[in-house]
Each structure stands twice: as structure tokens, then as C-alpha cells.
Design a protein around this motif. Sequence first.
Motif, PDB file in Angstrom:
ATOM      1  N   LYS A 186       0.860  -1.172   0.000  1.00 57.74           N
ATOM      2  CA  LYS A 186       0.000   0.000   0.000  1.00 57.74           C
ATOM      3  C   LYS A 186       0.903   1.231   0.000  1.00 57.74           C
ATOM      4  O   LYS A 186       2.111   1.132   0.291  1.00 57.74           O
ATOM      5  CB  LYS A 186      -0.949   0.014   1.199  1.00 57.74           C
ATOM      6  CG  LYS A 186      -0.286   0.130   2.565  1.00 57.74           C
ATOM      7  CD  LYS A 186      -1.330   0.135   3.680  1.00 57.74           C
ATOM      8  CE  LYS A 186      -0.677   0.243   5.049  1.00 57.74           C
ATOM      9  NZ  LYS A 186      -1.696   0.280   6.147  1.00 57.74           N
ATOM     10  N   VAL A 187       0.335   2.388  -0.330  1.00 56.72           N
ATOM     11  CA  VAL A 187       1.137   3.598  -0.501  1.00 56.72           C
ATOM     12  C   VAL A 187       0.601   4.694   0.400  1.00 56.72           C
ATOM     13  O   VAL A 187      -0.611   4.977   0.411  1.00 56.72           O
ATOM     14  CB  VAL A 187       1.120   4.069  -1.971  1.00 56.72           C
ATOM     15  CG1 VAL A 187       2.004   5.296  -2.144  1.00 56.72           C
ATOM     16  CG2 VAL A 187       1.588   2.943  -2.890  1.00 56.72           C
ATOM     17  N   GLU A 188       1.504   5.308   1.159  1.00 54.66           N
ATOM     18  CA  GLU A 188       1.185   6.451   2.014  1.00 54.66           C
ATOM     19  C   GLU A 188       1.967   7.659   1.528  1.00 54.66           C
ATOM     20  O   GLU A 188       3.083   7.522   1.008  1.00 54.66           O
ATOM     21  CB  GLU A 188       1.539   6.142   3.468  1.00 54.66           C
ATOM     22  CG  GLU A 188       0.775   4.946   4.031  1.00 54.66           C
ATOM     23  CD  GLU A 188       1.257   4.518   5.401  1.00 54.66           C
ATOM     24  OE1 GLU A 188       0.555   3.727   6.065  1.00 54.66           O
ATOM     25  OE2 GLU A 188       2.359   4.972   5.815  1.00 54.66           O
ATOM     26  N   LEU A 189       1.385   8.841   1.710  1.00 56.49           N
ATOM     27  CA  LEU A 189       2.037  10.081   1.294  1.00 56.49           C
ATOM     28  C   LEU A 189       2.839  10.644   2.461  1.00 56.49           C
ATOM     29  O   LEU A 189       2.368  10.690   3.597  1.00 56.49           O
ATOM     30  CB  LEU A 189       1.000  11.097   0.820  1.00 56.49           C
ATOM     31  CG  LEU A 189       0.018  10.588  -0.257  1.00 56.49           C
ATOM     32  CD1 LEU A 189      -0.917  11.708  -0.688  1.00 56.49           C
ATOM     33  CD2 LEU A 189       0.772  10.021  -1.443  1.00 56.49           C
ATOM     34  N   MET A 190       4.057  11.094   2.177  1.00 58.94           N
ATOM     35  CA  MET A 190       4.947  11.550   3.230  1.00 58.94           C
ATOM     36  C   MET A 190       4.816  13.043   3.520  1.00 58.94           C
ATOM     37  O   MET A 190       5.086  13.487   4.633  1.00 58.94           O
ATOM     38  CB  MET A 190       6.399  11.222   2.856  1.00 58.94           C
ATOM     39  CG  MET A 190       6.681   9.738   2.795  1.00 58.94           C
ATOM     40  SD  MET A 190       8.292   9.346   2.065  1.00 58.94           S
ATOM     41  CE  MET A 190       9.410  10.253   3.129  1.00 58.94           C
ATOM     42  N   ALA A 191       4.414  13.822   2.517  1.00 62.39           N
ATOM     43  CA  ALA A 191       4.366  15.274   2.713  1.00 62.39           C
ATOM     44  C   ALA A 191       3.383  15.901   1.731  1.00 62.39           C
ATOM     45  O   ALA A 191       3.768  16.674   0.867  1.00 62.39           O
ATOM     46  CB  ALA A 191       5.760  15.888   2.541  1.00 62.39           C
ATOM     47  N   GLY A 192       2.127  15.565   1.878  1.00 56.46           N
ATOM     48  CA  GLY A 192       1.115  16.181   1.033  1.00 56.46           C
ATOM     49  C   GLY A 192       0.978  15.509  -0.317  1.00 56.46           C
ATOM     50  O   GLY A 192       1.498  14.411  -0.545  1.00 56.46           O
ATOM     51  N   PRO A 193       0.258  16.161  -1.251  1.00 55.79           N
ATOM     52  CA  PRO A 193      -0.012  15.575  -2.566  1.00 55.79           C
ATOM     53  C   PRO A 193       1.265  15.159  -3.286  1.00 55.79           C
ATOM     54  O   PRO A 193       2.332  15.762  -3.113  1.00 55.79           O
ATOM     55  CB  PRO A 193      -0.735  16.705  -3.314  1.00 55.79           C
ATOM     56  CG  PRO A 193      -1.356  17.535  -2.231  1.00 55.79           C
ATOM     57  CD  PRO A 193      -0.374  17.488  -1.095  1.00 55.79           C
ATOM     58  N   ALA A 194       1.142  14.111  -4.110  1.00 55.12           N
ATOM     59  CA  ALA A 194       2.316  13.539  -4.774  1.00 55.12           C
ATOM     60  C   ALA A 194       2.023  13.306  -6.245  1.00 55.12           C
ATOM     61  O   ALA A 194       0.889  13.050  -6.644  1.00 55.12           O
ATOM     62  CB  ALA A 194       2.707  12.219  -4.108  1.00 55.12           C
ATOM     63  N   ARG A 195       3.096  13.413  -7.032  1.00 55.31           N
ATOM     64  CA  ARG A 195       3.025  13.121  -8.462  1.00 55.31           C
ATOM     65  C   ARG A 195       4.349  12.488  -8.878  1.00 55.31           C
ATOM     66  O   ARG A 195       5.408  12.805  -8.333  1.00 55.31           O
ATOM     67  CB  ARG A 195       2.784  14.395  -9.278  1.00 55.31           C
ATOM     68  CG  ARG A 195       2.772  14.163 -10.810  1.00 55.31           C
ATOM     69  CD  ARG A 195       2.442  15.454 -11.562  1.00 55.31           C
ATOM     70  NE  ARG A 195       3.369  16.516 -11.221  1.00 55.31           N
ATOM     71  CZ  ARG A 195       3.016  17.796 -11.069  1.00 55.31           C
ATOM     72  NH1 ARG A 195       1.757  18.168 -11.233  1.00 55.31           N
ATOM     73  NH2 ARG A 195       3.918  18.696 -10.758  1.00 55.31           N
TER      74      ARG A 195
END
Length: 437
Positions: A186-195
Motif C-alpha cells: 500500500k502507498v502512504e504520502l509523506m508530505a502532502g499531494p504527490a506526483r
Amino acid sequence: MSFSYMPGFGNDFETETLPGSLPQGRNSPQRPAYGLYAEQLSGSPFTAPRGTNGRSWLYRIRPSVKHTGRFHQFDLPQWKTAPCLDDHELALGQLRWNPVQIPDEPTDFVSGMRTMTTAGDALGQSGMAAHIYVANRDMADDHFFNADGELLIVPQQGGVRFVTEMGVIEVEPGEICVLPRGLVFKVELMAGPARGYVCENYGAKFTMPDRGPIGANCLANPRDFKTPVAWFEEKETPCRLIVKWCGKFHTTELGHSPLDVVAWHGNYAPYKYDLATFSPVGAILFDHPDPSIFTVLTAPSGEEGTANVDFVIFPPRWLVAENTFRPPWYHRNIMSEFMGLIKGQYDAKEEGFVPGGVSLHNLMLAHGPDAPGFEKASKTELKPQKLDNTMAFMFETRFPQMLTRFAAESEARQDNYIDCWAGLKKRFNGTPEGDWS
């Protein structure tokens, strides 16, 4: 904490979270410690040569057969799989896009996958797909595995944390991560929105290229590839598993987390790599080396010297060659080039190609420096110059990359990209000096 990892060369690692949870000695026990189940995850045929044979033994709370129930069809309409033909009506051409915007509605890593191109045939285990991912929320209780290929992830904005059944990998822009075929995560975001960018490799596993006459050093070095230590989650709450299989998506409901591997040993594992540790090699007298000199990872095909996919970067480096046009030459190529920019500026395209953007130059379609880049490179004083604060890359494949409808109709597509060469003028005037005015 992590281990050094040599992609594709059969290292064997061992790691445990609880003391004694990993069996030792010549025989696997009839009853593993802590009541765990032994399970093998194979990423290659059983009889593959030692150097390419990939497998890991997992010691987990529940076997994977307990992490699947009755599957149901699941729709991810923007994630396409090869062959994906006749998906649009856009004519052939050199193409470029601005960054794909991160949506306002809740979007995780899997639902935020936007396929740009596909190549080859996933069912025949050859070729690849190139995607952009955009995400603004975690996969809290959702999990995923891809049976069609391994995933090479290139973050461009925002760090991402891959919580896998074999450990946790945190990846920032400027680093990459490879998740093997079949690995649950699974994937978690480390510092806000990601691209970022994703290469879905349907073919042979990524490995490091042979250095040939370069010798034992430079390019990517084995010590800089890192694989995680064991980690597990004992969570007895509702979860969901999403599976990509032969281009379709399926989901099943679980009553617990599937990330329950307490110990593992083997050589089939996820890994990360810091692109800043790549040691570039280039010309130091004259001429311009082919981009293959910047290959970090390659997925070989059945034809020697012709990759299923190459992952190539263009990092900060010194330009020192004399009497030489330093940007890439104009060329036509049997390989198809999907190119992205992580940060900074690309020396052959100083305008219009921005971080988060994409360009596509398919096989045998001419491309090269834009008119301002050519003008500057032709007249600049050739002295040692540091190309800094830049990181571009290519997913390069032997197959034609077929555009998806999303890419063809995207508002990010630059209709005027072809105009970047409009200023290239005729300089032939019948004299050896030519017209360089």
C-alpha cells in the motif's frame, strides 16, 4: 535500516522482526516459530539460471491463500495495459505534455494512475506501459499487487512510502523504487499531494547493465541499491486487496491486513536507489556518447543488446569535450523514448519541457534540440561547464509506444510542441564555412 541489493544478480538476504522467527540450519522446520506459515514467492521459473532466479521465503502470520476471498471485477478506467490499440484518433507525431494536475477529489496511488503509453503485450510478458501517478490521500486499508509486471516508480513531487509485505521503503524525488511482480503493498504520502512517473515492465526483471569496456566502476554501483528489513502489521480490521491481472482489475474483501510477513530470506524483494549516487561517464576529448552510457537499469529482451526497457537518466555532470556539439544530436532511433523531468532544466529543451512534464519520441521519428538550444550550443565557448540542478530520465523500449486516449485528449498536451524546431534555418550556402550568421 536496509541491505545493499544487486538487482538481477541473485543476492540472498535474511531479516526478521522477532528473534528466532527466521529458521536457521539445513532444514525448514515442520512447525515454524511463533506459529508462522512458510511460503515461497517466486519471481522467475523454477529452473531459471542462478543469476536470474528470483525467489524469497516468507514466514507470515497467515498464508496468502487467506489474503484472498471471492474476487469481484474492479474498474480503474485510466490504467491501461498493452496491447491498447486504436484508443484515440490523434495523428502520429512528436509529442509533449505539461505536468498532469493533481485532482481535488480524494485520489490514492492506485486510483490516481494515468496511463500515457503502452507497448508490447502484457499477456506475452514483453513490453511496458508508462504512467503518471497523482495522489492526495493514503491507501489506508487498501492493498494492491500487480501480476502483469514489476513497477519502477520515479517520484517528481512529494515523497511516498511503500508499505510492502517485505518491509517499508520511503522514496523522495531524486530516488526511485522498484516493486517486484506480485508483491503486496500500500502507498502512504509523506508530505502532502504527490506526483511521479511509473514504468510498468511486463518483461524480464530490471537488472544493472553490463559495463563492458568501462570496467568495474562508475554508472550505478551495487552498494547503493537498498532493500528493506522485515516489518509486519497485525491488524484485525476490514481491509481490501486489489489485483491487476492480464490488464483487468479485481478486488476482494479481507478481515485483516495482508502485510503480515514476520521474517523473510531470499533475493526477490523491493528496492530503492538514490539517483545522486549514479557516477556518469562521458566524453573527455571530443564527440558525444549515446544516451545508453547513462543507463541505470535494464530489462533485457531475447535479443542481445536490445532492451525490453532501459531506465536512463541525465544527471548533473561536467561537460568538458572540445570542438563538440554538446547537447544530444538530432537523431532517429529504433528505440521509443518516453522522457520525464524530475527537476531543473534539460539542456536540449530549455523552454516548454518542465518538471513533471513528459515528451514522447516514438521509433524512427526525428527529434533533437529545439532551435534556441541549437543556437546556443553552436556558438557557445567550449570550456569546462557544470550542468547542475537537473535530473531528466527516459523509459526507452524496443517497442512502439502506443498513446492512450487520456494522453491524446489531455489538456496538458502541448499542441504547439512541433514549433520548437520552427526556428531551425537553412545554413547551407555552398561554401565550406556555411552560413552561421
